[in-house]
Design an enzyme around this catalytic site. Structure first.
Site, PDB file in Angstrom:
ATOM      1  N   GLU A 112      26.238 -19.801 -23.586  1.00 56.50           N
ATOM      2  CA  GLU A 112      27.179 -20.868 -23.900  1.00 56.50           C
ATOM      3  C   GLU A 112      26.429 -22.182 -23.866  1.00 56.50           C
ATOM      4  O   GLU A 112      25.628 -22.411 -22.961  1.00 56.50           O
ATOM      5  CB  GLU A 112      28.265 -20.886 -22.842  1.00 56.50           C
ATOM      6  CG  GLU A 112      29.522 -21.531 -23.308  1.00 56.50           C
ATOM      7  CD  GLU A 112      30.696 -20.860 -22.620  1.00 56.50           C
ATOM      8  OE1 GLU A 112      31.643 -20.475 -23.298  1.00 56.50           O
ATOM      9  OE2 GLU A 112      30.620 -20.697 -21.402  1.00 56.50           O
ATOM     10  N   TYR A 124      18.112 -22.053 -29.471  1.00 56.19           N
ATOM     11  CA  TYR A 124      18.721 -20.728 -29.495  1.00 56.19           C
ATOM     12  C   TYR A 124      18.788 -20.177 -30.925  1.00 56.19           C
ATOM     13  O   TYR A 124      18.587 -18.984 -31.146  1.00 56.19           O
ATOM     14  CB  TYR A 124      20.119 -20.774 -28.879  1.00 56.19           C
ATOM     15  CG  TYR A 124      20.143 -21.334 -27.471  1.00 56.19           C
ATOM     16  CD1 TYR A 124      19.144 -21.000 -26.559  1.00 56.19           C
ATOM     17  CD2 TYR A 124      21.141 -22.206 -27.037  1.00 56.19           C
ATOM     18  CE1 TYR A 124      19.143 -21.524 -25.276  1.00 56.19           C
ATOM     19  CE2 TYR A 124      21.144 -22.726 -25.755  1.00 56.19           C
ATOM     20  CZ  TYR A 124      20.142 -22.389 -24.884  1.00 56.19           C
ATOM     21  OH  TYR A 124      20.144 -22.904 -23.615  1.00 56.19           O
TER      22      TYR A 124
HETATM   23  C1  LIG Z   1      17.106 -27.490 -23.738  1.00 57.96           C
HETATM   24  C2  LIG Z   1      15.849 -27.363 -22.877  1.00 57.96           C
HETATM   25  C3  LIG Z   1      16.045 -26.176 -21.921  1.00 57.96           C
HETATM   26  C4  LIG Z   1      14.636 -27.114 -23.778  1.00 57.96           C
HETATM   27  O1  LIG Z   1      13.493 -26.968 -22.934  1.00 57.96           O
HETATM   28  P1  LIG Z   1      11.983 -27.170 -23.493  1.00 57.96           P
HETATM   29  O2  LIG Z   1      11.052 -26.565 -22.512  1.00 57.96           O
HETATM   30  O3  LIG Z   1      11.789 -28.571 -23.864  1.00 57.96           O
HETATM   31  O4  LIG Z   1      12.044 -26.258 -24.798  1.00 57.96           O
HETATM   32  P2  LIG Z   1      10.775 -25.766 -25.633  1.00 57.96           P
HETATM   33  O5  LIG Z   1       9.630 -26.670 -25.421  1.00 57.96           O
HETATM   34  O6  LIG Z   1      10.588 -24.327 -25.333  1.00 57.96           O
HETATM   35  O7  LIG Z   1      11.287 -25.925 -27.101  1.00 57.96           O
HETATM   36  C5  LIG Z   1      12.014 -27.086 -27.418  1.00 57.96           C
HETATM   37  C6  LIG Z   1      11.224 -27.989 -28.354  1.00 57.96           C
HETATM   38  O8  LIG Z   1       9.865 -28.107 -28.045  1.00 57.96           O
HETATM   39  C7  LIG Z   1       9.070 -27.684 -29.177  1.00 57.96           C
HETATM   40  N1  LIG Z   1       7.900 -26.987 -28.656  1.00 57.96           N
HETATM   41  C8  LIG Z   1       7.864 -25.704 -28.246  1.00 57.96           C
HETATM   42  N2  LIG Z   1       6.632 -25.402 -27.830  1.00 57.96           N
HETATM   43  C9  LIG Z   1       5.900 -26.536 -27.937  1.00 57.96           C
HETATM   44  C10 LIG Z   1       4.547 -26.867 -27.645  1.00 57.96           C
HETATM   45  N3  LIG Z   1       3.686 -25.943 -27.156  1.00 57.96           N
HETATM   46  N4  LIG Z   1       4.145 -28.130 -27.847  1.00 57.96           N
HETATM   47  C11 LIG Z   1       4.993 -29.059 -28.342  1.00 57.96           C
HETATM   48  N5  LIG Z   1       6.273 -28.786 -28.655  1.00 57.96           N
HETATM   49  C12 LIG Z   1       6.720 -27.545 -28.459  1.00 57.96           C
HETATM   50  C13 LIG Z   1       9.956 -26.805 -29.921  1.00 57.96           C
HETATM   51  O9  LIG Z   1       9.611 -26.734 -31.297  1.00 57.96           O
HETATM   52  C14 LIG Z   1      11.269 -27.493 -29.719  1.00 57.96           C
HETATM   53  O10 LIG Z   1      11.376 -28.604 -30.568  1.00 57.96           O
HETATM   54  P3  LIG Z   1      12.767 -29.308 -30.923  1.00 57.96           P
HETATM   55  O11 LIG Z   1      13.835 -28.753 -30.035  1.00 57.96           O
HETATM   56  O12 LIG Z   1      12.532 -30.728 -30.646  1.00 57.96           O
HETATM   57  O13 LIG Z   1      12.996 -28.984 -32.361  1.00 57.96           O
HETATM   58  C15 LIG Z   1      15.584 -28.653 -22.083  1.00 57.96           C
HETATM   59  O14 LIG Z   1      15.597 -29.752 -22.981  1.00 57.96           O
HETATM   60  C16 LIG Z   1      16.587 -28.936 -20.972  1.00 57.96           C
HETATM   61  O15 LIG Z   1      16.455 -28.429 -19.865  1.00 57.96           O
HETATM   62  N6  LIG Z   1      17.588 -29.765 -21.232  1.00 57.96           N
HETATM   63  C17 LIG Z   1      18.570 -30.156 -20.199  1.00 57.96           C
HETATM   64  C18 LIG Z   1      19.381 -28.972 -19.737  1.00 57.96           C
HETATM   65  C19 LIG Z   1      19.956 -28.196 -20.887  1.00 57.96           C
HETATM   66  O16 LIG Z   1      20.485 -28.772 -21.815  1.00 57.96           O
HETATM   67  N7  LIG Z   1      19.878 -26.865 -20.804  1.00 57.96           N
HETATM   68  C20 LIG Z   1      20.446 -25.969 -21.807  1.00 57.96           C
HETATM   69  C21 LIG Z   1      21.872 -25.710 -21.485  1.00 57.96           C
HETATM   70  S1  LIG Z   1      22.607 -24.518 -22.562  1.00 57.96           S
END
Ligand SMILES: CC(C)(COP(=O)(O)OP(=O)(O)OC[C@H]1O[C@@H](n2cnc3c(N)ncnc32)[C@H](O)[C@@H]1OP(=O)(O)O)[C@@H](O)C(=O)NCCC(=O)NCCS
Length: 162
Positions: A112, A124
């Site tokens: 969700e 996702y």
């Molecule tokens: C949503 C969340 C979990 C994503 O975590 P994250 O570690 O930044 O995610 P990832 O790095 O795996 O991937 C996300 C982005 O990074 C990019 N990315 C992935 N690997 C990468 C790398 N090696 N180098 C640079 N960028 C990268 C992805 O392309 C993606 O880009 P975009 O979303 O801007 O298009 C994080 O932002 C978060 O905790 N947010 C607050 C809590 C939340 O919203 N949780 C989800 C509730 S459902």
């Protein structure tokens, strides 16, 4: 994730999810059910500059949790510290939990996400999660909850008994 992590993770959860964060007891309850749960922490290699988790010498970058009662798996929570976003840490944790859900027999993996969180939705969607239902005003901030489902491909390694 183990019991000793709970205080730190509860504080981090509050930082990331605010009014929708989990009370400490929720993490306690979840960790008490390992037969249907898997909770993980993403740690950075030592040497990366960041405040260490007190007394444990670990550098936490994120955490995530799965509930799996076959045939359904649920990604219960996922969060990454703002300073470590965009490095693939969420992806690494999702890889782990999706693989574990499949290993435990999940045929549908659900989660969700808030309608106001396009970044998480994109993440996702890239895994193949599809939006199948909306729970209106599900979150306490008034935003809708989007229910997303992943149907992992059926394993081709199992043998046909016939
Ligand atoms: C949503 C969340 C979990 C994503 O975590 P994250 O570690 O930044 O995610 P990832 O790095 O795996 O991937 C996300 C982005 O990074 C990019 N990315 C992935 N690997 C990468 C790398 N090696 N180098 C640079 N960028 C990268 C992805 O392309 C993606 O880009 P975009 O979303 O801007 O298009 C994080 O932002 C978060 O905790 N947010 C607050 C809590 C939340 O919203 N949780 C989800 C509730 S459902």
């Amino acid at each position: 994730m183990v019991a000793a992590d709970i205080d730190f993770i509860t504080a981090l959860d509050r930082q990331l999810f605010g009014i929708d964060s989990w009370p400490r007891t929720m993490f306690v309850d979840e960790l008490a059910q390992p037969e249907t749960r898997r909770y993980i922490i993403a740690e950075l290699p030592s040497g990366v500059e960041h405040q260490d988790r007190e007394g444990q010498g670990k550098t936490v970058a994120g955490y995530a949790g799965l509930m799996c009662v076959p045939p359904i798996g649920d990604i219960q929570t996922i969060g990454v510290l703002p300073e470590f976003e965009g490095r693939g840490i969420a992806r690494a944790m999702l890889d782990d939990l999706i693989a574990e859900a499949i290993r435990r027999g999940a045929q549908n993996i659900m989660l969700e996400v808030s309608s106001t969180n396009p970044r998480a939705q994109r993440l996702y969607q890239r895994y193949g999660f599809e939006h199948i239902h909306t729970r209106r005003k599900y979150y306490r901030d008034g935003s809708d909850g989007l229910i997303m489902r992943l149907q992992p491909p059926v394993s081709t390694t199992s043998k046909d008994p016939s």
